[in-house]
Design an enzyme around this catalytic site. Structure first.
Site, mmCIF file in Angstrom:
data_model
loop_
_atom_site.group_PDB
_atom_site.id
_atom_site.type_symbol
_atom_site.label_atom_id
_atom_site.label_comp_id
_atom_site.label_asym_id
_atom_site.label_seq_id
_atom_site.Cartn_x
_atom_site.Cartn_y
_atom_site.Cartn_z
ATOM 1 N N TRP A 1 1.201 -1.399 0.101
ATOM 2 C CA TRP A 1 -0.067 0.179 0.561
ATOM 3 C C TRP A 1 0.835 1.442 0.398
ATOM 4 O O TRP A 1 0.583 1.920 -0.974
ATOM 5 C CB TRP A 1 -1.349 -0.116 1.237
ATOM 6 C CG TRP A 1 -2.021 1.198 1.335
ATOM 7 C CD1 TRP A 1 -3.288 1.414 0.709
ATOM 8 C CD2 TRP A 1 -1.798 2.519 1.789
ATOM 9 N NE1 TRP A 1 -3.534 2.613 1.131
ATOM 10 C CE2 TRP A 1 -2.667 3.557 1.823
ATOM 11 C CE3 TRP A 1 0.158 3.053 2.730
ATOM 12 C CZ2 TRP A 1 -2.804 4.584 2.964
ATOM 13 C CZ3 TRP A 1 -0.018 4.177 2.945
ATOM 14 C CH2 TRP A 1 -1.091 4.941 3.515
ATOM 15 N N HIS A 2 1.835 0.995 1.008
ATOM 16 C CA HIS A 2 2.615 2.396 0.432
ATOM 17 C C HIS A 2 3.326 2.682 -0.337
ATOM 18 O O HIS A 2 3.756 4.082 -0.367
ATOM 19 C CB HIS A 2 3.482 2.183 2.429
ATOM 20 C CG HIS A 2 3.394 2.386 2.671
ATOM 21 N ND1 HIS A 2 2.831 1.585 4.173
ATOM 22 C CD2 HIS A 2 3.609 3.081 4.342
ATOM 23 C CE1 HIS A 2 2.327 1.492 5.139
ATOM 24 N NE2 HIS A 2 2.479 3.440 4.883
ATOM 25 N N GLY A 3 3.029 1.452 -1.464
ATOM 26 C CA GLY A 3 3.940 2.046 -2.172
ATOM 27 C C GLY A 3 4.371 1.204 -3.892
ATOM 28 O O GLY A 3 4.418 -0.098 -3.476
#
Lengths: 318, 469
Positions: free
Chosen positions: B323-325
């Protein structure tokens, strides 16, 4: 006290405005100098496709090369000094150099001031080019001029804050700044003549401790030279003025072998010009003042003029 | 429009100035919030607004239809989730998938390569899709009733303080707040101002002050061979990302509080955690609880046996990493934390350590040091770079403190020192005399000093790190 509680938002904001106002008045005069420097570096960073000849390197090239003098010998040439203090030849910097060149110029030249320090890892990690590139909050020149109106709230570094606001002699540190003269073509002229050539010798020696010339950085630079040559850009290198003491320190401690570098540079397609860097009077061992800069550049211009003509027309696909 | 920009300052002053006129009447309030929020969001690129509207409308109508056609609510939920995840997958993960597929194709004997789409990533897409998705899931579960007013819904979804980087606000708390009459007190405004100023300080002085040094360290083609240097750089990055993200959350919470609303606490001094479980109950709390409620628990949580609970934990942490990248390094970061949480569950080492004298300090130190190692994967651009940095941190080239002296000026260490001292002070919690009488004088003075620092000691104006997520 209860009343104070009721008006605490107003008290806070008033106090903040008073603090900011007092700070602005205290450092107003010096800020003009700092802002001039900011505008100078930011203007350099804003150059795109503007020059047929770009000077690159660190503070020595920035102070020693006068575009105006170079252009006198060649009426159709437009030279810009794109050197930055402490700058190393990082990929980002080399790309930026190329971006300054006008792709439609009939002759395109990159003039590289080669110092051993500019080929070290430290120069790549911390330098004026990276610092300014990260620092500038405004991307356009219009924004930069708008910034002039914000000069009173110009940010400062912690140590600068100490000098400006707390230290007993806040102006002492700015004497050197007052000697600077910022030119639109990127030349930073220094009005200094004090020949204290030994004063930074120990500092220079220490700067190469655990930080010698890196073969990967050199190879990367040579690869750019090859690429530029393929694109029809002439690449000329030289060693900027330096005192004999500093030159011997560099040669002994930096791991820089000028003759080996010169051979590799010429094999990559570049051209090395030897203009005896120790013939010029420096004010601190490695930087020259205004008159010496003009003399050095005039000599360099003579050498450039004597090179065989190599006119390359820009590739229309560029 | 960045929070740390002059245009936002002007926007905020105008909005908060008009707020007393807007807040009294329900429709006017919602229209005011929606108009301001779309103006704020569209400032980056007006085309982003269409995606926000499209994504929101799907969920608004899906939730409404769930109430009207309860027998089809599962299908409607699937439509809503597919629309949200589809949008996220298209804009955020498509090129990542294509790159990975292109790497696999030669192994399968296929010569051709797919061209990447290079779609523009709309700012805050990961935040508002999660927020919008939680609304339909909560309606499906019967935990909230859907709103019938589209303005009410968009006032919740697009509310400008949190639309681009959270906190991920739940519909169950926010829709009711937006519906009820709001009348912020002087205390609300004061707390709001405190939160905003603290947030700006964390962002502009701490995070932006540290950012160029961390960037220089990671952008450098030649890695500096020094363990001391890299531990300092990673500590700087830890406080950069903390200052950046918790600063944003504080500003968002402060604006909401000034308006009379409550956003949940998003960061609770995570670097004081004495276990990894503790860390995740303090770091990005609104997202951690989102993953707990909408991923970990639906997978079975810890109710289906030991191995299944570990598998669920790993799945949740790996998804959280992704989700973060859109890069494997983020998945690596998630894996480091999953491994730490798993080990902690099996060995119960924090409980044992905390029982020893000085155990609290040791546990906090172990967690902080391990979190720093995890951040290497988060910050590095490749596993190769992460491996090199980790090797340096473990001393393959020695401590080499000379590199620290050479590459870092004492002024560079000031933001780091401020954060370490502040956290140290909180950790040791010394018994200080309570200065109730001086509060009304000291608090405004301290806050005015922080405002001064934001003006004069601000670092280079970088965008918030979490905007990219």
């Amino acid at each position: 006290m209860k009343r104070l509680m009721q008006y605490r938002i107003a008290c806070t904001l008033t106090l903040a405005v008073l603090l900011i106002g007092a700070t602005a008045l205290r450092r107003g005069a010096d800020d003009g100098e700092a802002l001039k420097a900011d505008l100078f570096w930011a203007q350099k960073l804003s150059w795109r496709a503007e020059a047929s000849c770009v000077i690159a390197g660190d503070s020595r090239a920035c102070r020693a090369l006068v575009p105006n003098v170079l252009d006198k010998t060649h009426s159709r040439r437009r030279t810009l000094n794109f050197a930055f203090d402490s700058s190393g030849y990082s990929a980002a910097y080399l790309n930026a150099i190329e971006a300054v060149l006008d792709p439609h110029a009939t002759e395109r030249i990159v003039l590289l001031g080669i110092t051993p320090y500019s080929l070290t890892p430290t120069a790549l990690a911390t330098n004026e080019f990276e610092y300014r590139r990260n620092w500038m909050p405004f991307q356009s020149m219009a924004g930069l001029y708008a910034k002039q109106s914000l000069r009173y709230v110009h940010p400062m570094r912690v140590d600068q804050a100490y000098d400006d606001l707390i230290a007993a002699m806040p102006k002492a540190a700015t004497n050197a700044e007052r000697d600077r003269e910022f030119h639109d073509d990127g030349w930073l002229a220094m009005n200094r003549h004090d020949g204290r050539e030994n004063v930074y010798a120990e500092h220079y020696r220490a700067s190469f401790e655990g930080n010698t010339v890196d073969s990967e950085i050199v190879e990367q630079l040579l690869q750019y030279v090859r690429d530029w040559r393929e694109k029809g850009i002439r690449v000329i290198a030289f060693r900027p003025p330096v005192s004999e003491i500093i030159l011997s320190i560099e040669n002994e401690y930096s791991g820089f072998d000028e003759s080996a570098f010169r051979a590799a540079f010429e094999a990559a397609g570049g051209r090395w010009i030897d203009i005896e860097p120790t013939r010029y009077v420096t004010y601190d061992g490695s930087h020259v003042g205004r008159e010496e800069a003009e003399r050095f550049t005039a000599n360099l211009a003579k050498n450039l003029a004597s090179l065989p003509i190599e006119r390359v027309f820009a590739d229309s696909s560029n | 429009m960045l929070f740390n920009s002059l245009e936002f300052l002007a926007f905020l002053i105008i909005f908060l100035g008009l707020w007393p006129l807007l807040r009294r009447q329900r429709n006017r309030r919602w229209i005011g919030i929606v108009a301001a929020s779309f103006f704020f969001y569209g400032w980056w690129d007006w085309r982003f607004c269409f995606l926000l509207v499209g994504s929101g409308l799907v969920d608004f109508f899906a939730a409404g239809a769930m109430q009207r056609y309860p027998q089809r609510k599962k299908l409607l939920l699937l439509v809503s989730i597919a629309a949200n995840l589809g949008t996220l997958a298209t804009f955020k993960y498509l090129d990542f998938a294509i790159d990975n597929l292109n790497a696999l194709l030669p192994a399968l004997g296929i010569d051709s390569q797919l061209a990447p789409m290079r779609l523009m990533l709309p700012i805050g897409i990961s935040f508002y899709t999660f927020q919008s998705m939680s609304y339909t899931i909560d309606v499906y579960r019967g935990q909230i009733a859907p709103t019938r007013n589209v303005l009410h819904f968009f006032a919740y979804l697009a509310m400008f303080p949190q639309v681009v980087a959270g906190p991920v606000v739940r519909a169950s708390s926010m829709l009711d707040q937006l519906d009820a009459p709001v009348c912020p007190t002087e205390r609300d405004r004061w707390e709001g101002l405190q939160l905003m100023v603290r947030g700006f300080f964390k962002k502009m002085v701490i995070a932006d002050g540290l950012a160029p040094l961390v960037a220089a360290a990671f952008d450098n083609t030649t890695v500096v061979p020094s363990a001391a240097y890299w531990w300092i750089i990673m500590a700087m990055f830890a406080f950069q990302i903390y200052g950046d993200f918790s600063g944003y959350s504080d500003i968002a919470r402060g604006i909401a509080r000034w308006m009379g609303y409550d956003f949940p606490l998003n960061f609770n001094h995570p670097y004081l955690a004495t276990s990894f479980r503790d860390f995740w109950s303090r770091w990005h709390i609104s997202l951690s609880t989102w993953f707990r409620d909408y991923v970990y628990v639906p997978l079975g949580g810890s109710q289906r046996g030991v191995w299944r609970s570990h598998a669920n934990l790993w799945a949740t942490m790996l998804i959280s990493g992704l989700w973060h990248g859109a890069a494997w390094t983020f998945v690596g970061w998630g894996a480091v934390h999953a491994a730490c949480l798993s080990i902690e569950r099996i060995t119960h080492w924090p409980r044992r350590l905390l029982a020893l004298p000085g155990g609290r300090h040791a546990a906090a130190l172990v967690v902080f040091a391990t979190v720093l190692l995890g951040w290497v994967f988060f910050r590095a651009t490749s596993f190769a770079q992460a491996g090199t940095v980790l090797a340096m941190m473990f001393g393959t080239h020695g401590l080499n403190t000379a590199a620290v002296h050479q590459l870092l000026h004492w002024r560079d260490l000031v933001p780091l020192a401020i954060m370490l001292l502040y956290h140290g002070w909180l950790h040791f919690d010394p018994p200080l005399p309570r200065l109730h009488w001086a509060g009304p004088v000291l608090q405004p003075a301290a806050l005015a000093m922080l405002i001064w620092c934001c003006v004069y000691l601000r670092g280079p104006g970088n965008a918030f790190i979490y905007f990219q997520f």
